[in-house]
Design an enzyme around this catalytic site. Structure first.
Site, mmCIF file in Angstrom:
data_model
loop_
_atom_site.group_PDB
_atom_site.id
_atom_site.type_symbol
_atom_site.label_atom_id
_atom_site.label_comp_id
_atom_site.label_asym_id
_atom_site.label_seq_id
_atom_site.Cartn_x
_atom_site.Cartn_y
_atom_site.Cartn_z
ATOM 1 N N ASP A 1 -109.111 -5.489 -46.254
ATOM 2 C CA ASP A 1 -108.273 -5.759 -45.087
ATOM 3 C C ASP A 1 -109.068 -5.544 -43.801
ATOM 4 O OD1 ASP A 1 -105.715 -6.066 -43.583
ATOM 5 O OD2 ASP A 1 -106.020 -3.948 -43.174
ATOM 6 N N GLU B 1 -107.562 -9.363 -50.899
ATOM 7 C CA GLU B 1 -108.162 -8.321 -50.066
ATOM 8 C C GLU B 1 -109.040 -7.391 -50.901
ATOM 9 O OE1 GLU B 1 -105.114 -7.637 -46.355
ATOM 10 O OE2 GLU B 1 -104.585 -6.724 -48.269
#
Length: 246
Positions: free
Chosen positions: A65, A133
């Site tokens: 992220d 992610e």
């Protein structure tokens, strides 16, 4: 190092092509195999290392992220020299929105690689974005920033980032509607309640009122989804007024 061997041996014989498939997706030969296996290990497996630390994709998801955000931020900084901080922040949010990441993960078929004790049919849609992610996090820790940046350009920026299209994209209808109500001094309220009915999964219903008048209703499997759906319906009911103000 025994925990790494245990992870490597935990995959079934049918997954013998796992790293060949990873190579096709990421565009290079993975070096640290344990990272990629961890990136697709669900917490339901209850795996731990020699020190008792949990082994699943959630920590890699955190790293991915952050790296995604930094690469997209640098790209937008160079691509949109006229954009101020607020504009760039909104644009980055649109690129890395949960909806967008879910589509990316789904396109790559990442859910097919998950090791879990829970049937994949029971996962919510966010599993696709979470895995994407986690994969980005694994690439970064395995190969470094440069390799990770190339992957993000290949899979995210080049095929999907269109500045003009993003400018017109709404991330959250709820946020947009609330901002409009506050600017125009309208009162609003989201009345949310459980509405299971005959469904196996718990559902929530919401009535959205503006100036004490019900303007939209919606139903979904979470409060957040129900509120967003009701907000979207209300947005289109007041679209001319909202877009005129913006």
């Amino acid at each position: 190092m025994s925990f790494i061997r245990n992870i490597l041996n935990s995959r079934s014989p049918e997954d013998g092509n796992f790293f060949l498939k990873m190579k096709e997706i990421v565009g290079f030969k993975p070096k640290s195999k344990s990272l990629y296996i961890t990136a697709f290990t669900h917490r339901s497996m209850n795996l731990k290392d020699d020190k008792g630390n949990a082994i699943n994709y959630e920590r890699l998801e955190f790293v991915g992220d952050a790296i995604l955000g930094s690469v997209i931020a640098a790209y937008l900084y160079e691509k949109v020299p006229h954009g101020d901080e607020g504009y760039l922040t909104k644009m980055r949010s649109k690129v890395v929105s949960r909806e967008h990441l879910n589509k990316l993960g789904e396109e790559l078929g990442l859910i097919n690689f998950v090791e879990s004790r829970i049937p994949t049919s029971n996962f919510g849609n966010n599993i696709h974005g979470n895995l994407f992610e986690a994969l980005v996090g694994a690439i970064y820790l395995d190969k470094g920033y440069s390799f990770c940046e190339k992957f993000i350009y290949k899979r995210v920026i080049n095929p999907h980032v269109d500045i003009e299209a993003l400018e017109g994209k709404v991330i959250s209808y709820k946020s947009l509607l609330i901002e409009w109500c506050q600017k125009e001094k309208h009162t609003f309220n989201y009345d949310v309640y459980e509405d299971t009915g005959k469904d196996e999964l718990k559902h929530f219903s919401v009535k959205l009122t503006i100036n004490n008048k019900v303007v939209s209703k919606a139903r979904a499997t979470s409060k957040k989804k129900a509120e967003e759906k009701a907000s979207k319906r209300a947005f289109f009911a007041f679209q001319n007024q909202i877009t005129k103000l913006s």
